[in-house]
Design a protein around this motif. Structure first.
Motif, PDB file in Angstrom:
ATOM      1  N   ASN A   1      -0.705  42.008  73.647  1.00 39.57           N
ATOM      2  CA  ASN A   1       0.519  41.427  74.190  1.00 39.57           C
ATOM      3  C   ASN A   1       0.454  39.921  74.384  1.00 39.57           C
ATOM      4  OD1 ASN A   1       2.158  43.651  74.141  1.00 39.57           O
ATOM      5  ND2 ASN A   1       1.496  44.378  76.141  1.00 39.57           N
TER       6      ASN A   1
ATOM      7  N   TYR B   1       2.026  39.078  71.403  1.00 40.49           N
ATOM      8  CA  TYR B   1       3.486  39.248  71.537  1.00 40.49           C
ATOM      9  C   TYR B   1       4.090  38.019  72.215  1.00 40.49           C
ATOM     10  CZ  TYR B   1       7.988  41.347  72.780  1.00 40.49           C
ATOM     11  OH  TYR B   1       9.334  41.601  72.912  1.00 40.49           O
TER      12      TYR B   1
ATOM     13  N   ILE C   1      17.145  36.743  80.167  1.00 35.51           N
ATOM     14  CA  ILE C   1      17.871  37.986  79.912  1.00 35.51           C
ATOM     15  C   ILE C   1      18.902  38.143  81.019  1.00 35.51           C
ATOM     16  CG2 ILE C   1      17.596  40.505  80.131  1.00 35.51           C
ATOM     17  CD1 ILE C   1      15.080  40.279  78.454  1.00 35.51           C
TER      18      ILE C   1
ATOM     19  N   PHE D   1      23.682  35.998  76.708  1.00 35.42           N
ATOM     20  CA  PHE D   1      23.297  35.473  75.390  1.00 35.42           C
ATOM     21  C   PHE D   1      23.167  36.555  74.321  1.00 35.42           C
ATOM     22  CE2 PHE D   1      22.322  31.961  78.106  1.00 35.42           C
ATOM     23  CZ  PHE D   1      22.446  30.834  77.323  1.00 35.42           C
ATOM     24  N   ASN D   2      23.214  37.826  74.722  1.00 38.81           N
ATOM     25  CA  ASN D   2      22.946  38.934  73.784  1.00 38.81           C
ATOM     26  C   ASN D   2      21.673  38.677  72.990  1.00 38.81           C
ATOM     27  OD1 ASN D   2      25.126  40.424  74.617  1.00 38.81           O
ATOM     28  ND2 ASN D   2      26.482  39.685  72.992  1.00 38.81           N
ATOM     29  N   LEU D   3      20.601  38.519  73.721  1.00 35.90           N
ATOM     30  CA  LEU D   3      19.323  38.135  73.112  1.00 35.90           C
ATOM     31  C   LEU D   3      18.708  39.270  72.318  1.00 35.90           C
ATOM     32  CD1 LEU D   3      17.793  36.450  76.280  1.00 35.90           C
ATOM     33  CD2 LEU D   3      18.758  35.306  74.286  1.00 35.90           C
ATOM     34  N   LEU D   4      18.150  38.910  71.174  1.00 39.97           N
ATOM     35  CA  LEU D   4      17.311  39.834  70.405  1.00 39.97           C
ATOM     36  C   LEU D   4      15.906  39.268  70.470  1.00 39.97           C
ATOM     37  CD1 LEU D   4      19.457  40.438  67.194  1.00 39.97           C
ATOM     38  CD2 LEU D   4      18.704  42.211  68.776  1.00 39.97           C
ATOM     39  N   ILE D   5      15.053  39.922  71.225  1.00 41.87           N
ATOM     40  CA  ILE D   5      13.679  39.440  71.380  1.00 41.87           C
ATOM     41  C   ILE D   5      12.763  40.480  70.748  1.00 41.87           C
ATOM     42  CG2 ILE D   5      11.907  38.713  73.032  1.00 41.87           C
ATOM     43  CD1 ILE D   5      14.473  38.573  75.041  1.00 41.87           C
ATOM     44  N   THR D   6      11.954  40.064  69.810  1.00 41.68           N
ATOM     45  CA  THR D   6      11.091  41.027  69.119  1.00 41.68           C
ATOM     46  C   THR D   6       9.778  40.395  68.700  1.00 41.68           C
ATOM     47  OG1 THR D   6      10.904  42.519  67.213  1.00 41.68           O
ATOM     48  CG2 THR D   6      12.259  40.557  66.892  1.00 41.68           C
TER      49      THR D   6
ATOM     50  N   TYR E   1      16.856  37.938  64.821  1.00 39.65           N
ATOM     51  CA  TYR E   1      17.002  39.114  63.946  1.00 39.65           C
ATOM     52  C   TYR E   1      15.700  39.387  63.192  1.00 39.65           C
ATOM     53  CZ  TYR E   1      22.023  39.380  64.728  1.00 39.65           C
ATOM     54  OH  TYR E   1      23.251  39.539  65.299  1.00 39.65           O
ATOM     55  N   ARG E   2      15.297  40.658  63.180  1.00 37.67           N
ATOM     56  CA  ARG E   2      14.081  41.035  62.461  1.00 37.67           C
ATOM     57  C   ARG E   2      14.222  40.752  60.969  1.00 37.67           C
ATOM     58  NH1 ARG E   2      14.107  45.522  65.753  1.00 37.67           N
ATOM     59  NH2 ARG E   2      15.081  46.860  64.208  1.00 37.67           N
TER      60      ARG E   2
ATOM     61  N   ARG F   1      26.649  45.397  67.403  1.00 35.22           N
ATOM     62  CA  ARG F   1      26.695  44.216  66.536  1.00 35.22           C
ATOM     63  C   ARG F   1      27.149  44.715  65.177  1.00 35.22           C
ATOM     64  NH1 ARG F   1      23.055  40.193  69.057  1.00 35.22           N
ATOM     65  NH2 ARG F   1      21.743  41.321  70.528  1.00 35.22           N
TER      66      ARG F   1
ATOM     67  N   ALA G   1      23.906  43.380  73.095  1.00 33.08           N
ATOM     68  CA  ALA G   1      23.381  43.247  74.454  1.00 33.08           C
ATOM     69  C   ALA G   1      22.044  42.533  74.374  1.00 33.08           C
ATOM     70  CB  ALA G   1      23.181  44.636  75.071  1.00 33.08           C
ATOM     71  N   ASP G   2      21.480  42.200  75.517  1.00 34.69           N
ATOM     72  CA  ASP G   2      20.110  41.685  75.542  1.00 34.69           C
ATOM     73  C   ASP G   2      19.157  42.831  75.256  1.00 34.69           C
ATOM     74  OD1 ASP G   2      20.771  39.073  76.214  1.00 34.69           O
ATOM     75  OD2 ASP G   2      20.769  39.499  78.356  1.00 34.69           O
ATOM     76  N   SER G   3      18.249  42.612  74.312  1.00 41.92           N
ATOM     77  CA  SER G   3      17.251  43.648  74.062  1.00 41.92           C
ATOM     78  C   SER G   3      15.877  43.028  73.884  1.00 41.92           C
ATOM     79  CB  SER G   3      17.621  44.493  72.841  1.00 41.92           C
ATOM     80  OG  SER G   3      17.625  43.703  71.675  1.00 41.92           O
ATOM     81  N   LEU G   4      14.899  43.715  74.450  1.00 42.53           N
ATOM     82  CA  LEU G   4      13.504  43.299  74.358  1.00 42.53           C
ATOM     83  C   LEU G   4      12.797  44.400  73.570  1.00 42.53           C
ATOM     84  CD1 LEU G   4      11.570  41.076  75.551  1.00 42.53           C
ATOM     85  CD2 LEU G   4      11.304  42.540  77.549  1.00 42.53           C
ATOM     86  N   HIS G   5      12.500  44.070  72.311  1.00 38.32           N
ATOM     87  CA  HIS G   5      11.847  45.018  71.401  1.00 38.32           C
ATOM     88  C   HIS G   5      10.363  44.713  71.490  1.00 38.32           C
ATOM     89  CE1 HIS G   5      10.746  46.032  67.020  1.00 38.32           C
ATOM     90  NE2 HIS G   5      11.029  47.182  67.569  1.00 38.32           N
TER      91      HIS G   5
END
Lengths: 388, 275
Positions: free
Chosen positions: A98, A101, A227, A231-236, A245-246, B12, B67-71
């Motif tokens: 992590n 990560y 969060i 912001f509609n965050l995409l965290i990956t 985006y992946r 989305r 939405a906010d997402s933590l992958h």
């Protein structure tokens, strides 16, 4: 302790052990979340945080293991809190995935590793400096982290503040690589007034839609929202474009992302690196040291002086990124460079890489029982090399 | 204007269609979750934060939910979500991930978050196997079943996840299958309104990696199998061989204070005493 009166910065002079000073440094830097798991010799940091964080409105939580601890720290950081965990070798090993990560998602967080003797359970109560390379390369894949090395309770305070600042500025995990001796050492610690303590906070995006994983050039650090702020965050942790985006098969997106998260540290190394030097302009012999071992070098420098040997000492407060320039500078002026460390040779290889043929590099290694390398041992090695 | 599907406002649209295989149950779970949200009166997902791990089920929220997402990393979403919830207690933090992620590699986090009564809703989509990696045996795979890593039949026994989490201390536990759409929606609605740890296991079909190796090649075959095997908890008291049935229903519904409330009581008390 009612005299504390919920104060965030305990300005004044204290007699503290290193672990306590570290916890207070964190609180002074604005840390309001700690997740950890008990482990010798770092448990005192958790215990102090458990007592102090509620006083300043912060959250302490003891997790089920170190993997959960670093996970919760990263989650809390995306929730907007400055977050920290503290551990020792075995727990640090568990955290490695992590930490990667956090590098990939550019999550500010601080990890304290109070080193003890490994591998494995090793000698749990005894000091060592065996995690130098794990701190650098413990997680898989190309990455850069910042690693700081305090050598006193005062620096456990000061460098913890600095660790949070660097973490916020560069959006990168920062590791405080302490050791059992510094962690359990009791000394005077001066805590400055709140106005004297420089505290940096992460840069927030100016508007919704601003890229937060890129769009800042090749070495830039993008802004970071929380969060829950729309912001509609995409965290990956998967390879992602600047909007999150992946993109797991696109070679260009991967190259761009990983190169930037590496270069934002490498290209800013001069701003990050912090060393202490003694006599490097006019030295007969060089010594590169860090952490508890540097305390013996201070004495060795004095003992050598009495014998007419001038020691050019570089003490690394920053271990990674490695302070190449100053080490090279010393190497150009001396024939021999000593690298004392409480392991069987780790940082010495980095010194050799940088020094090349400019000087002969020699390790002074010592492991077992937490026994420090003594000033006399360092002095005796100097005499041998200089033929005195 | 043509009528749009109700769920599109929560998704989305540019990421659709999903990457899921034909017949996969993930879409049904997404639909039920969003239906529950809609029926509770939410117009968007701004009050939510979603956390997922690694595996097909983890993709339900990332990237599809608007939405906010933590992958996160494999097995750790509950631990990440715990930190996030403690930092942002005002958010409704929901974990949606698979059985391998939540009960296999992440099993320790599951039981400890339940014990701690951490304020999270965890939806575990249980498809009996590691689907994304090609159908290997998992912690929920039935005894004797053939998978890619149990070519001679599974010598192990599966977890009863609902009972495990109930005994670990969760405030709310339910289990349904993708056939029990209405019941699942109702349980999600109920769970979203509660504090503490809430766990919903959804038995779901994976025809691609699991079903085809046990002679059930389509989503429909598997769903028919779920329907035949399901027995409501109120009628399941005398069932001894849980292997042969899927006990569905709400296993526990209690109201012990959640961790967030307890920790804020402590902070309040400490600060009052120190002033």
């Amino acid at each position: 302790m009612s005299e504390r009166k919920n104060k965030e910065v305990l300005s004044g002079v204290h007699f503290w052990q290193g672990d306590t000073a570290c916890a207070e440094g964190a609180i002074a830097a604005g840390c309001r979340f700690f997740a950890g798991y008990p482990i010798t010799p770092a448990s005192e940091i958790a215990e102090h945080m458990a007592k102090r964080l509620p006083e300043v409105g912060g959250i302490y939580v003891q997790m089920e293991d170190e993997i959960a601890s670093i996970s919760a720290v990263i989650g809390a950081s995306w929730g907007g809190l400055k977050s920290m965990t503290a551990t020792s070798g075995p727990g640090f090993s568990l955290m490695q995935e992590n930490i990667g990560y956090a590098c990939m998602t550019e999550t500010p967080c601080v990890i304290v590793d109070v080193q003890r003797a490994g591998p494995s359970t090793g000698q749990a109560t005894k000091a060592a400096q065996g995690d130098i390379m794990q701190a650098r390369w413990g997680t898989h894949g190309d990455h850069e982290v910042i690693v700081l090395s305090p050598n006193s309770p005062q620096e456990m305070f000061d460098l913890t503040v600095k660790a949070f600042n660097l973490s916020e500025i560069y959006r990168v995990p920062v590791i405080i690589l302490s050791d059992e001796i510094v962690g359990h050492m009791w000394e005077k610690v001066r805590v400055p007034s709140p106005e004297e303590i420089e505290v940096y906070n992460r840069r927030k995006p100016s508007h919704i839609g601003e890229p937060i994983f890129g769009g800042v050039g090749e070495v830039g650090v993008p802004p970071m929202p929380r969060i829950g702020d729309g912001f509609n965050l995409l965290i990956t942790g998967s390879t992602h474009n600047e909007y999150g985006y992946r993109k797991t098969v696109d070679p260009e997106v991967h190259r761009r992302l990983v190169t930037r998260i590496v270069n934002k540290i490498r290209e800013n190394a001069d701003k990050i690196i912090d060393v202490e030097t003694q006599n490097i302009e006019d030295a007969d012999i060089g010594v590169i040291s860090y952490g508890c071992t540097s305390r013996s070098v201070y004495d060795a420098v004095i003992l050598a002086e009495k014998e007419g040997i001038t020691v050019g000492h570089v003490r690394l407060r920053t271990i990674w990124p490695f302070p190449e320039k100053v080490v090279k500078e010393v190497a150009e002026r001396v024939d021999f460079i000593l690298v004392p460390e409480m392991n069987l040779g780790q940082l010495v290889y980095e010194v050799e890489r940088v020094v090349g043929c400019e000087a002969r590099v020699k390790a002074i290694s010592k492991i077992g029982g937490g026994e420090m390398i003594t000033p006399e041992e360092i002095l005796s090695e100097m005499r041998k090399l200089l033929g005195r | 204007m043509a009528n749009k599907h109700f769920a599109l406002k929560f998704l989305r649209e540019e990421t659709l269609p999903t990457a899921f295989c034909p017949g996969c149950g993930n879409g049904i779970v997404m639909n039920c979750f969003l239906k529950a949200v809609e029926e509770l009166g939410f117009h968007d997902l701004s009050g939510f934060a979603f956390v997922s791990g690694i595996g097909c089920a983890a993709w339900c929220v990332s990237p599809y939910f608007k939405a906010d997402s933590l992958h996160t990393t494999h097995g750790r979403p509950i631990a990440f979500a715990s930190g996030l919830k403690l930092a942002r207690p005002e958010l409704n933090v929901v974990v949606i991930s698979g059985d391998g992620d939540i009960a296999g590699i992440g099993g320790n986090h599951l039981i400890h978050a339940a014990r701690r009564n951490m304020d999270l809703l965890v939806i575990c989509i249980n498809n009996f196997n590691y689907g994304m990696t090609g159908g290997q045996v998992g912690p929920t795979t039935l005894h004797g079943v053939i998978t890619t890593t149990t070519p001679y039949g599974n010598p192990e026994y599966p977890f009863d996840l609902a009972r495990l989490v109930e005994s670990a201390g969760a405030n709310f536990v339910a289990r349904w299958t993708t056939v029990h759409v209405r019941q699942l929606i109702n349980s999600i609605k109920k769970a979203l309104k509660k504090e503490g740890f809430r766990f919903i296991e959804v038995v779901s079909q994976c025809p691609t990696s699991f079903g085809r190796r046990i002679g059930k090649r389509t989503g429909r075959d598997l769903m028919k199998w779920f329907k035949e095997r399901s027995i409501h908890i109120s009628k399941a008291r005398d069932v001894q061989e849980v292997e042969d049935v899927i006990i569905v229903g709400e296993f526990v519904d209690r109201d012990r204070p959640g961790f967030v409330r307890k920790i804020h009581e402590i902070i309040f008390k400490v600060r009052e005493e120190n002033v």
